[in-house]
Motif scaffolding. Structure first.
Motif, PDB file in Angstrom:
ATOM      1  N   ASP A 191     -26.322  25.248   3.380  1.00 51.63           N
ATOM      2  CA  ASP A 191     -26.866  24.212   4.247  1.00 51.63           C
ATOM      3  C   ASP A 191     -27.478  24.826   5.506  1.00 51.63           C
ATOM      4  O   ASP A 191     -28.564  24.431   5.952  1.00 51.63           O
ATOM      5  CB  ASP A 191     -25.756  23.226   4.610  1.00 51.63           C
ATOM      6  CG  ASP A 191     -26.271  21.984   5.332  1.00 51.63           C
ATOM      7  OD1 ASP A 191     -27.407  21.560   5.038  1.00 51.63           O
ATOM      8  OD2 ASP A 191     -25.540  21.444   6.171  1.00 51.63           O
ATOM      9  N   LYS A 206     -20.776  21.534  -0.572  1.00 54.22           N
ATOM     10  CA  LYS A 206     -20.370  21.164   0.784  1.00 54.22           C
ATOM     11  C   LYS A 206     -19.550  19.883   0.791  1.00 54.22           C
ATOM     12  O   LYS A 206     -18.596  19.742   1.561  1.00 54.22           O
ATOM     13  CB  LYS A 206     -21.596  21.011   1.684  1.00 54.22           C
ATOM     14  CG  LYS A 206     -21.236  20.731   3.139  1.00 54.22           C
ATOM     15  CD  LYS A 206     -22.451  20.645   4.042  1.00 54.22           C
ATOM     16  CE  LYS A 206     -22.023  20.344   5.468  1.00 54.22           C
ATOM     17  NZ  LYS A 206     -23.178  20.221   6.380  1.00 54.22           N
ATOM     18  N   SER A 254     -13.081  21.465   8.782  1.00 59.26           N
ATOM     19  CA  SER A 254     -14.492  21.730   8.496  1.00 59.26           C
ATOM     20  C   SER A 254     -15.398  20.954   9.456  1.00 59.26           C
ATOM     21  O   SER A 254     -16.449  21.471   9.868  1.00 59.26           O
ATOM     22  CB  SER A 254     -14.820  21.375   7.035  1.00 59.26           C
ATOM     23  OG  SER A 254     -14.931  19.981   6.836  1.00 59.26           O
ATOM     24  N   ASP A 287     -18.031  22.496  11.937  1.00 59.37           N
ATOM     25  CA  ASP A 287     -19.415  22.035  11.763  1.00 59.37           C
ATOM     26  C   ASP A 287     -20.052  21.623  13.088  1.00 59.37           C
ATOM     27  O   ASP A 287     -21.249  21.812  13.300  1.00 59.37           O
ATOM     28  CB  ASP A 287     -19.457  20.816  10.826  1.00 59.37           C
ATOM     29  CG  ASP A 287     -19.757  21.193   9.386  1.00 59.37           C
ATOM     30  OD1 ASP A 287     -20.032  22.382   9.124  1.00 59.37           O
ATOM     31  OD2 ASP A 287     -19.712  20.310   8.523  1.00 59.37           O
ATOM     32  N   GLN A 296     -21.638  25.093   2.858  1.00 54.82           N
ATOM     33  CA  GLN A 296     -22.006  25.065   4.275  1.00 54.82           C
ATOM     34  C   GLN A 296     -22.995  26.175   4.607  1.00 54.82           C
ATOM     35  O   GLN A 296     -23.942  25.977   5.372  1.00 54.82           O
ATOM     36  CB  GLN A 296     -20.745  25.200   5.136  1.00 54.82           C
ATOM     37  CG  GLN A 296     -19.858  23.961   5.105  1.00 54.82           C
ATOM     38  CD  GLN A 296     -18.541  24.188   5.825  1.00 54.82           C
ATOM     39  OE1 GLN A 296     -17.891  25.204   5.631  1.00 54.82           O
ATOM     40  NE2 GLN A 296     -18.146  23.234   6.641  1.00 54.82           N
TER      41      GLN A 296
END
Length: 313
Positions: free
Chosen positions: A178, A198, A96, A100, A175
């Motif tokens: 976000d 998240k 992740s 990201d 995510q």
């Protein structure tokens, strides 16, 4: 009045030393997690290991281990099974982070003081390394039953929960929220959703997975879930605070990154002082829940909650 139980002989190591010791054991296992005999392209193997072995707090695997220890699992085959699951959640977390950091998401150049994966290996290899870590995590969980003899039904539940907590209703959903959130449009409810999913979902998974291998009953699993969401939200709010007030050298990344990306944070909505108070409130809630759940050895979980409040990175 303190809710901290008396410390047993196995819990006398100071919590910072315990974290360092457990992180070292996890990292030794991670080094061996991708079998050397597998015909994996060398560049892919290097890219996976670059991020997997880049350090970090190893919080999630340590929570797996600590939850199992709270139920008396400290050695033997069950401990080895717990270690497999601890490594699996670190693979999920690492994938992740790789994704990201990509230009299409947070577009970060550094992670833990080192160039991000795509800066070293390119976007395509970084994406594939993340994909490989995600899928290899499920193979690794299965070893708890196949190699170490854990109850197959418990392992099946762990695999099912890992899929849910890491997937669209969990971390990935958080995510997305976000990415879609922005200052001026995202409110408190949306921010709680982002932080809960998240960050919080993988923390809850870690605790419940360790609990399942340790034979936790339904009430104890529920307590681990409440504890996980409480400290998970506290952990993320503390991250928001440190992004404003922390030490760049310790954090391994520039300050005010959330502000530059116009992300909504607890300090942005509520201010620093109220955010700090919320961290303490959530931490106490998590500790009280664990202390009342009848665990044989809850001390480490309580110590870890306090440690997370006081951390500087």
């Amino acid at each position: 009045m303190s809710i901290m139980p008396s410390i047993g002989k196995n819990d006398q190591t100071p919590v910072r030393e315990y974290i360092k010791e457990q992180a070292g054991l996890v990292e030794a296992k991670l080094l061996r997690s991708l079998p050397a005999e597998w015909a994996v392209p060398q560049l892919l193997r290097e890219s996976m290991q670059y991020s997997l072995m880049a350090g970090g707090k190893r919080l999630r695997p340590i929570l797996v281990l600590s939850a199992a220890e709270a139920l008396g699992v400290r050695e033997g085959a069950s401990r080895e099974a717990v270690m497999d699951i601890a490594c699996a959640i670190e693979m999920i977390h690492t994938y992740s982070l790789i994704h990201d950091d990509l230009p299409a998401m947070d577009n970060d150049d550094f992670r833990r003081g080192k160039p991000t994966n795509h800066k070293v290996y390119g976007d395509a290899m970084a994406i594939l390394a993340g994909d490989a870590l995600l899928t290899h995590a499920f193979f690794t969980v299965a070893q708890a039953a196949r190699v170490h003899g854990s109850d197959p039904q418990a392992v099946l539940s762990i695999i099912e929960e890992l899929s849910a907590y890491a997937g669209p209703r969990g971390m990935v959903g958080g995510q997305v929220a976000d990415i879609l959130g922005e200052q001026g449009h995202t409110g408190a409810a949306e921010l709680d959703y982002i932080h809960t999913h998240k960050t919080g979902d993988l923390i809850v998974f870690s605790l419940k997975a360790g609990g399942r291998i340790g034979g936790a009953n339904a009430a104890q699993l529920s307590a681990l879930e409440t504890y996980g969401y409480s400290i998970g939200l506290a952990f993320q709010i503390q991250d928001d605070i440190l992004d404003l007030t922390g030490d760049e050298a310790k954090l391994g990344k520039p300050l005010h990154s959330d502000e530059r990306q116009q992300k909504v944070t607890y300090p942005y909505l509520f201010g620093l002082e109220e955010s700090k108070a919320k961290v303490k409130e959530l931490t106490e809630k998590g500790k009280e829940t664990v202390a009342a759940a009848g665990f044989a050895n809850p001390a480490r979980l309580l110590q870890l909650a306090d440690y997370l409040v006081g951390r500087e990175y």
